[in-house]
Design a protein around this motif. Structure first.
Motif, PDB file in Angstrom:
ATOM      1  N   PRO A 143       2.467  41.751 -53.354  1.00  0.00           N
ATOM      2  CA  PRO A 143       2.388  40.518 -52.562  1.00  0.00           C
ATOM      3  C   PRO A 143       0.948  40.045 -52.363  1.00  0.00           C
ATOM      4  CG  PRO A 143       3.985  42.013 -51.593  1.00  0.00           C
ATOM      5  CD  PRO A 143       3.269  42.784 -52.659  1.00  0.00           C
ATOM      6  N   ALA A 144       0.015  40.982 -52.144  1.00  0.00           N
ATOM      7  CA  ALA A 144      -1.386  40.593 -51.987  1.00  0.00           C
ATOM      8  C   ALA A 144      -1.923  39.980 -53.277  1.00  0.00           C
ATOM      9  CB  ALA A 144      -2.229  41.798 -51.578  1.00  0.00           C
ATOM     10  N   ARG A 145      -1.537  40.526 -54.409  1.00  0.00           N
ATOM     11  CA  ARG A 145      -1.967  39.957 -55.686  1.00  0.00           C
ATOM     12  C   ARG A 145      -1.457  38.526 -55.841  1.00  0.00           C
ATOM     13  NH1 ARG A 145      -1.363  44.833 -60.219  1.00  0.00           N
ATOM     14  NH2 ARG A 145      -3.405  45.762 -59.767  1.00  0.00           N
ATOM     15  N   ALA A 146      -0.214  38.297 -55.443  1.00  0.00           N
ATOM     16  CA  ALA A 146       0.355  36.950 -55.569  1.00  0.00           C
ATOM     17  C   ALA A 146      -0.344  35.968 -54.647  1.00  0.00           C
ATOM     18  CB  ALA A 146       1.855  36.991 -55.256  1.00  0.00           C
ATOM     19  N   VAL A 147      -0.558  36.364 -53.401  1.00  0.00           N
ATOM     20  CA  VAL A 147      -1.195  35.466 -52.432  1.00  0.00           C
ATOM     21  C   VAL A 147      -2.645  35.215 -52.817  1.00  0.00           C
ATOM     22  CG1 VAL A 147      -1.900  35.186 -50.023  1.00  0.00           C
ATOM     23  CG2 VAL A 147       0.358  36.128 -50.557  1.00  0.00           C
ATOM     24  N   PHE A 148      -3.358  36.267 -53.221  1.00  0.00           N
ATOM     25  CA  PHE A 148      -4.755  36.090 -53.621  1.00  0.00           C
ATOM     26  C   PHE A 148      -4.854  35.197 -54.855  1.00  0.00           C
ATOM     27  CE2 PHE A 148      -8.694  37.917 -55.702  1.00  0.00           C
ATOM     28  CZ  PHE A 148      -9.582  37.263 -54.852  1.00  0.00           C
TER      29      PHE A 148
END
Length: 290
Positions: free
Chosen positions: A212-217
């Motif tokens: 999820p952090a990869r997607a948001v970033f």
């Protein structure tokens, strides 16, 4: 710890005044209501504690009873181990009560187990097995402080949620804590809104493989603005890596965001992003951690 000053953990948990239930809790001198003892979960259970010879003996019994399908015996053994300060047993019980795994869902019991872990082990060494458990307990507490627990003394408290996520993220380096801290900065919840700080924490979690952090970033880099430079190729790369690690059943939004971004991107940007993804994969396969 490498010559650094010892960590300063958040205030003791739960750290908020309790309401007056029918069976009024103990009061501190002067009349102030005090929080329940960290050993509170054991007091709530209807299962009597069986005297095992040690916490280790109880853990062996838990494994044996779990394998045999004796859920009652397994929970009883875990509760004994937890009452003896066994960190893994405390965390396992917290997760069980939070998710209703083999027991009835009881978020307050889960909260109190996680509270006990955090209160008593805030200085656990990061990167160790204990440190990972304690970091996860702080993250769980942050989630409870975001929403509160209906019908209990645990009320929504964004400031306390920020404390929990920040400690998990900064001291323990917990990627889930870093992701949730980034979300608070994005929303201005429990702190001022700060896109640069949000991007910083998202990047740290993304580098640890947090989908999820990869997607948001990646999405932040695609859009740019508010102090975050627009870098579409890198944004597409992070979205591609997020899609690879996403759970289709629980994180379909990552797949949708990835597909929409690639459909809207130019052909040169897509090609460049996929080349970066391949380089990341090659570098990852050579990593000694693998």
């Amino acid at each position: 710890m490498n010559g650094r000053a010892p960590p300063i953990p958040p205030r003791p948990i739960p750290g908020i005044a309790l309401p007056e239930p029918e069976d009024a809790p103990a009061r501190a001198p002067g009349g102030a209501t005090i929080a329940p003892s960290p050993s509170g979960p054991a007091a709530h259970t209807a299962l009597p504690l069986v005297p095992f010879s040690s916490a280790r003996d109880a853990i062996r019994a838990w494994m044996r009873d779990s394998s045999a399908g004796d859920q009652v015996g397994a929970v009883r053994a875990l509760e004994y181990a937890a009452s003896q300060g066994h960190l893994t047993a405390q965390f396992k019980l917290g997760r069980m009560y939070a998710g209703g795994e083999g027991v009835s869902t009881n978020d307050l019991k889960a909260f109190e187990y996680f509270s006990k872990i955090a209160d008593e082990n805030a200085d656990a060494i990061p990167g160790t097995a204990d440190g990972r458990i304690v970091g996860s307990a702080f993250v769980a507490l942050g989630g409870y402080f975001i929403d509160g627990i209906k019908g209990s003394y645990v009320q929504p408290n964004a400031d306390r949620a920020f404390d929990m996520f920040h400690y998990a993220a900064s001291y323990f380096g917990d990627p889930e804590g870093q992701y949730n801290l980034g979300r608070l900065y994005m929303k201005g919840q429990g702190t001022r809104r700060d896109a640069r700080q949000a991007a910083r924490w998202m990047k740290l979690a993304a580098e640890k493989g947090h989908a999820p952090a990869r997607a948001v970033f990646g999405d932040m880099l695609l859009r740019g603005g508010e102090g975050v430079p627009r870098q579409p190729v890198l944004g597409l790369m992070w979205l591609s890596l997020a899609r690879e690690g996403a759970d289709p059943g629980r994180e379909s939004w990552i797949i949708e965001r990835h597909d929409a971004a690639f459909a809207a991107a130019s052909a040169p940007d897509r090609t460049a992003a996929l080349a970066l993804v391949e380089r990341q994969q090659v570098a990852g396969s050579r990593s000694p951690e693998r």
